[in-house]
Design a protein around this motif. Structure first.
Motif, PDB file in Angstrom:
ATOM      1  N   ALA A 116      -3.767  -0.691  15.991  1.00 45.89           N
ATOM      2  CA  ALA A 116      -4.844  -1.884  15.276  1.00 45.89           C
ATOM      3  C   ALA A 116      -3.550  -3.254  15.082  1.00 45.89           C
ATOM      4  O   ALA A 116      -2.961  -2.855  14.073  1.00 45.89           O
ATOM      5  CB  ALA A 116      -5.577  -1.525  14.114  1.00 45.89           C
ATOM      6  N   VAL A 117      -3.824  -4.257  15.580  1.00 43.86           N
ATOM      7  CA  VAL A 117      -3.230  -5.616  15.057  1.00 43.86           C
ATOM      8  C   VAL A 117      -4.126  -6.557  14.192  1.00 43.86           C
ATOM      9  O   VAL A 117      -3.570  -6.917  13.433  1.00 43.86           O
ATOM     10  CB  VAL A 117      -2.706  -6.402  16.288  1.00 43.86           C
ATOM     11  N   CYS A 118      -5.288  -6.562  14.159  1.00 44.94           N
ATOM     12  CA  CYS A 118      -6.169  -7.347  13.601  1.00 44.94           C
ATOM     13  C   CYS A 118      -7.335  -6.692  13.245  1.00 44.94           C
ATOM     14  O   CYS A 118      -8.074  -5.981  14.023  1.00 44.94           O
ATOM     15  CB  CYS A 118      -6.400  -8.381  14.274  1.00 44.94           C
ATOM     16  N   ALA A 152      -7.895 -10.082   9.161  1.00 53.06           N
ATOM     17  CA  ALA A 152      -6.435  -9.815   8.734  1.00 53.06           C
ATOM     18  C   ALA A 152      -5.603  -9.284   9.646  1.00 53.06           C
ATOM     19  O   ALA A 152      -6.147  -8.388  10.282  1.00 53.06           O
ATOM     20  CB  ALA A 152      -6.051  -9.152   7.338  1.00 53.06           C
ATOM     21  N   GLY A 157      -1.548  -7.369  11.089  1.00 50.99           N
ATOM     22  CA  GLY A 157      -0.445  -7.099  10.383  1.00 50.99           C
ATOM     23  C   GLY A 157       0.766  -7.463  11.247  1.00 50.99           C
ATOM     24  O   GLY A 157       0.762  -7.405  12.093  1.00 50.99           O
ATOM     25  N   LYS A 190      -9.722   8.762  10.968  1.00 53.51           N
ATOM     26  CA  LYS A 190      -8.647   8.914  11.908  1.00 53.51           C
ATOM     27  C   LYS A 190      -8.163  10.333  12.395  1.00 53.51           C
ATOM     28  O   LYS A 190      -7.441  10.399  13.280  1.00 53.51           O
ATOM     29  CB  LYS A 190      -7.660   8.237  11.545  1.00 53.51           C
ATOM     30  N   GLN A 205       0.887  -9.620   6.085  1.00 53.26           N
ATOM     31  CA  GLN A 205      -0.569 -10.047   6.728  1.00 53.26           C
ATOM     32  C   GLN A 205      -0.574 -11.219   6.949  1.00 53.26           C
ATOM     33  O   GLN A 205      -0.064 -12.158   6.002  1.00 53.26           O
ATOM     34  CB  GLN A 205      -1.656  -9.410   5.892  1.00 53.26           C
ATOM     35  N   PHE A 259       4.022  -4.695   3.565  1.00 54.47           N
ATOM     36  CA  PHE A 259       4.068  -4.962   4.840  1.00 54.47           C
ATOM     37  C   PHE A 259       3.450  -6.469   4.906  1.00 54.47           C
ATOM     38  O   PHE A 259       3.300  -6.851   3.821  1.00 54.47           O
ATOM     39  CB  PHE A 259       3.161  -4.398   5.710  1.00 54.47           C
ATOM     40  N   GLY A 263       5.282   1.079  12.424  1.00 55.10           N
ATOM     41  CA  GLY A 263       4.072   0.194  12.204  1.00 55.10           C
ATOM     42  C   GLY A 263       3.130   0.528  11.039  1.00 55.10           C
ATOM     43  O   GLY A 263       2.143  -0.244  10.776  1.00 55.10           O
ATOM     44  N   ARG A 264       3.785   1.326  10.275  1.00 55.11           N
ATOM     45  CA  ARG A 264       2.873   1.274   8.702  1.00 55.11           C
ATOM     46  C   ARG A 264       4.109   1.518   7.625  1.00 55.11           C
ATOM     47  O   ARG A 264       4.984   2.249   7.630  1.00 55.11           O
ATOM     48  CB  ARG A 264       2.256   2.812   8.814  1.00 55.11           C
ATOM     49  N   GLN A 265       4.010   0.365   6.780  1.00 55.23           N
ATOM     50  CA  GLN A 265       5.122   0.192   5.714  1.00 55.23           C
ATOM     51  C   GLN A 265       4.222   0.328   4.470  1.00 55.23           C
ATOM     52  O   GLN A 265       3.073   0.190   4.314  1.00 55.23           O
ATOM     53  CB  GLN A 265       5.841  -1.044   5.859  1.00 55.23           C
ATOM     54  N   ARG A 316       0.737  -1.155  -0.048  1.00 56.53           N
ATOM     55  CA  ARG A 316       0.019   0.165   0.168  1.00 56.53           C
ATOM     56  C   ARG A 316       1.184   1.366   0.105  1.00 56.53           C
ATOM     57  O   ARG A 316       1.824   1.299   0.846  1.00 56.53           O
ATOM     58  CB  ARG A 316      -0.974   0.060   1.246  1.00 56.53           C
ATOM     59  N   ARG A 332       3.327  -5.602  13.092  1.00 56.99           N
ATOM     60  CA  ARG A 332       2.819  -4.852  14.612  1.00 56.99           C
ATOM     61  C   ARG A 332       2.807  -6.160  15.522  1.00 56.99           C
ATOM     62  O   ARG A 332       3.273  -5.967  16.712  1.00 56.99           O
ATOM     63  CB  ARG A 332       1.417  -4.459  14.314  1.00 56.99           C
ATOM     64  N   GLU A 339       1.313   4.149   1.553  1.00 58.92           N
ATOM     65  CA  GLU A 339       1.044   4.879   2.778  1.00 58.92           C
ATOM     66  C   GLU A 339       2.479   5.761   3.171  1.00 58.92           C
ATOM     67  O   GLU A 339       3.432   5.311   2.600  1.00 58.92           O
ATOM     68  CB  GLU A 339       0.492   4.116   3.730  1.00 58.92           C
ATOM     69  N   ARG A 357     -14.773   0.039   9.574  1.00 56.85           N
ATOM     70  CA  ARG A 357     -13.714  -0.453   8.951  1.00 56.85           C
ATOM     71  C   ARG A 357     -13.610  -0.026   7.452  1.00 56.85           C
ATOM     72  O   ARG A 357     -14.615   0.344   6.993  1.00 56.85           O
ATOM     73  CB  ARG A 357     -13.910  -1.908   9.163  1.00 56.85           C
TER      74      ARG A 357
HETATM   75  P1  ATP Z   1      -4.885   1.196   9.662  1.00 62.12           P
HETATM   76  O1  ATP Z   1      -6.314   1.705  10.228  1.00 62.12           O
HETATM   77  O2  ATP Z   1      -3.976   0.882  10.502  1.00 62.12           O
HETATM   78  O3  ATP Z   1      -4.775   1.721   8.663  1.00 62.12           O
HETATM   79  P2  ATP Z   1      -6.587  -0.637   8.063  1.00 62.12           P
HETATM   80  O4  ATP Z   1      -8.011  -0.614   8.388  1.00 62.12           O
HETATM   81  O5  ATP Z   1      -5.996  -0.017   6.864  1.00 62.12           O
HETATM   82  O6  ATP Z   1      -5.628  -0.085   9.248  1.00 62.12           O
HETATM   83  P3  ATP Z   1      -6.632  -3.460   7.203  1.00 62.12           P
HETATM   84  O7  ATP Z   1      -6.813  -3.270   5.832  1.00 62.12           O
HETATM   85  O8  ATP Z   1      -7.880  -3.846   8.032  1.00 62.12           O
HETATM   86  O9  ATP Z   1      -5.923  -2.217   7.979  1.00 62.12           O
HETATM   87  O10 ATP Z   1      -5.528  -4.462   7.531  1.00 62.12           O
HETATM   88  C1  ATP Z   1      -5.493  -5.469   8.767  1.00 62.12           C
HETATM   89  C2  ATP Z   1      -4.224  -5.174   9.629  1.00 62.12           C
HETATM   90  O11 ATP Z   1      -3.258  -4.993   8.763  1.00 62.12           O
HETATM   91  C3  ATP Z   1      -4.225  -3.881  10.275  1.00 62.12           C
HETATM   92  O12 ATP Z   1      -4.872  -3.996  11.388  1.00 62.12           O
HETATM   93  C4  ATP Z   1      -2.744  -3.517  10.580  1.00 62.12           C
HETATM   94  O13 ATP Z   1      -2.311  -4.370  11.606  1.00 62.12           O
HETATM   95  C5  ATP Z   1      -2.102  -4.172   9.288  1.00 62.12           C
HETATM   96  N1  ATP Z   1      -1.581  -3.083   8.362  1.00 62.12           N
HETATM   97  C6  ATP Z   1      -2.657  -2.434   7.352  1.00 62.12           C
HETATM   98  N2  ATP Z   1      -1.890  -1.633   6.875  1.00 62.12           N
HETATM   99  C7  ATP Z   1      -0.741  -1.509   7.177  1.00 62.12           C
HETATM  100  C8  ATP Z   1       0.586  -0.877   6.733  1.00 62.12           C
HETATM  101  N3  ATP Z   1       0.739   0.198   5.807  1.00 62.12           N
HETATM  102  N4  ATP Z   1       1.794  -1.291   7.335  1.00 62.12           N
HETATM  103  C9  ATP Z   1       1.730  -2.076   8.344  1.00 62.12           C
HETATM  104  N5  ATP Z   1       0.689  -2.870   8.800  1.00 62.12           N
HETATM  105  C10 ATP Z   1      -0.495  -2.515   8.224  1.00 62.12           C
END
Ligand code: ATP
Ligand code: MG
Length: 412
Positions: free
Chosen positions: A282-284, A307, A309, A208, A125, A123, A118-120, A111, A312, A113, A260
């Protein structure tokens, strides 16, 4: 010119890869115990699949996809894996298999981003999906397995939040009421929320952005989210889920603002956070997505999944230390060392050796540096007598052993 890993990606180095392996192994063991089978799908799919399967009102589709054109075909690196799993489910006629079908996966997602802790951009899943069960017992099992897994990894401060977002039919009235409550102050909301207002107004609830959160903390919004616009069958589904969670002794918090990110969810949505993580807590995340299989061209099939991350998880889990090397062969005859190493490995013992016949002292030093449990010494004198010297590097004790005795001595 010096090359660096692209922004938002990370090398997983040998000093960390064993922790990844530990997490993956734990996941596999737990999932297999509950009869989930692993599925591996391509890391790229047609762009259209994600546009339809994730939804064009999502941040993922609007801003975060890595898309490229190859011979007139638009392809996208998978930003998540449910769409790909559903595509495979339909393509291989898996709905004809005796149900329910329970699948799990792990792998990299992509993605675009802003990288931060914790955000790459690349990443990983870990996720699971259950196809064919309409009952909330499937939602409960999915949640139970996620919680069990996180507990087994030793993650502390876990909070499970759940919500019921209704079905496509009953959500319409809810959406209208939310729009009415937001409209007077819409101008003050962020740019993304303006887009969501038209395409998926409920998503505004879990924006957010700090300013948007403030704007949402009003009695007007609360009165809309607290009044039940959800239809009777959807309410019953949620009530039953809560009973299952109680039965399984899983604590939860109802968060009526939890929506979500993905467009395809219906009824149950949930998120597991950890109080030990910073802002990306958020971990899951997961939920029920009954309309998705049909949306992507398959037969109507209820489904639920989540799913996690892995990065995390990695930062929070208490993994045991790396397993040390069992034996390091110290020898002035490289050929003999190579042969001996391959023979001992046959017994399930990990063995390494110095690829040169350097000085004995240097090789002994190397044996200690590798952290090996034993040094196995094979010099000319040992070759002559046929007995080797086995030195325990922790205690310094050494003894003569015949090659046949090595497995027993090392495995003590
Ligand atoms: P966030 O609100 O953190 O952006 P999300 O709603 O985009 O999360 P999901 O698509 O539901 O996330 O993905 C499930 C999990 O994958 C998240 O809870 C998080 O732990 C992990 N995750 C999502 N985006 C990333 C990212 N860019 N880098 C690392 N982990 C990620
Ligand atoms: Mg996101």
């Amino acid at each position: 010119m010096s090359y660096k890993a692209p922004k938002g990606t990370k090398d997983i180095l040998p000093c960390e890869s064993y922790i990844w392996e530990y997490i993956e192994k734990k996941a596999r063991t737990l999932f297999e115990k509950a009869n989930y089978k692993e599925i591996r799908t391509p890391v790229f799919e047609s762009t259209e699949l994600f546009a339809r399967g994730v939804g064009d009102s999502t941040d993922i589709v609007n801003k975060e996809m890595y898309t490229f054109v190859q011979k007139d075909r638009s392809l996208t690196l998978r930003p998540e894996n449910t769409a790909g799993v559903v595509r495979a489910f339909i393509e291989h006629g898996m709905h004809r298999l005796p149900g329910p079908l329970k699948l799990w996966y792990k792998g990299p997602m992509f993605r675009y981003e802003r990288p931060q802790a914790g955000r790459q951009r690349q990443f990983h899943q870990l996720g699971l999906e259950i196809f064919g069960i309409e009952s909330p017992s499937a939602d409960a099992e999915a949640i139970q397995i996620a919680m069990k897994f996180l507990n087994e990894l030793g993650l502390a401060g876990l909070v499970l939040e759940i919500n019921n977002i209704g079905c496509p039919e009953c959500r319409n009235e809810y959406k209208e009421k939310i729009k009415e409550a937001i409209r007077p102050k819409l101008r003050e909301f962020c740019e993304d929320c303006h887009l969501r207002f038209e395409k998926n107004p409920l998503r505004i609830l879990d924006c957010k952005n700090e300013k948007c959160r403030e704007l949402l903390s009003t009695p007007e919004i609360d009165s809309v989210i607290n009044r039940e616009f959800i239809c009777e069958p959807c309410v019953a589904h949620f009530e039953e889920l809560k009973e299952y969670l109680k039965l399984l002794e899983i604590d939860y918090v109802i968060n009526k603002k939890l929506v979500r990110g993905l467009d395809y969810y219906n009824r149950t949505v949930f998120e597991i956070t950890s109080t030990n993580l910073g802002s990306q807590n958020a971990v899951c995340g997961g939920g029920r997505y009954d309309p998705l299989v049909e949306t992507l061209g398959g037969p109507q099939t209820p489904a639920v999944g989540w799913a996690m991350g892995m990065e995390r998880l990695f930062s929070l889990c208490k993994a045991p230390g790396q397993k040390p090397l069992d034996v390091f062969i110290v020898s002035d005859d490289t050929k003999e060392a190579l042969k001996l190493a391959s023979e001992i490995r046959e017994h399930g013992i990990s063995v390494d050796f110095d690829f040169s016949a350097r000085k004995f002292a240097k090789q002994m030093e190397k044996a200690s540096k590798t952290g090996a449990r034993f040094a196995l010494i094979l010099r000319e004198e040992e070759l002559k007598t046929g007995e080797l010297t086995l030195k325990n590097l922790a205690t310094g004790n050494q003894e003569k052993v015949s090659p046949g005795e090595i497995p027993e001595k090392v495995n003590i």
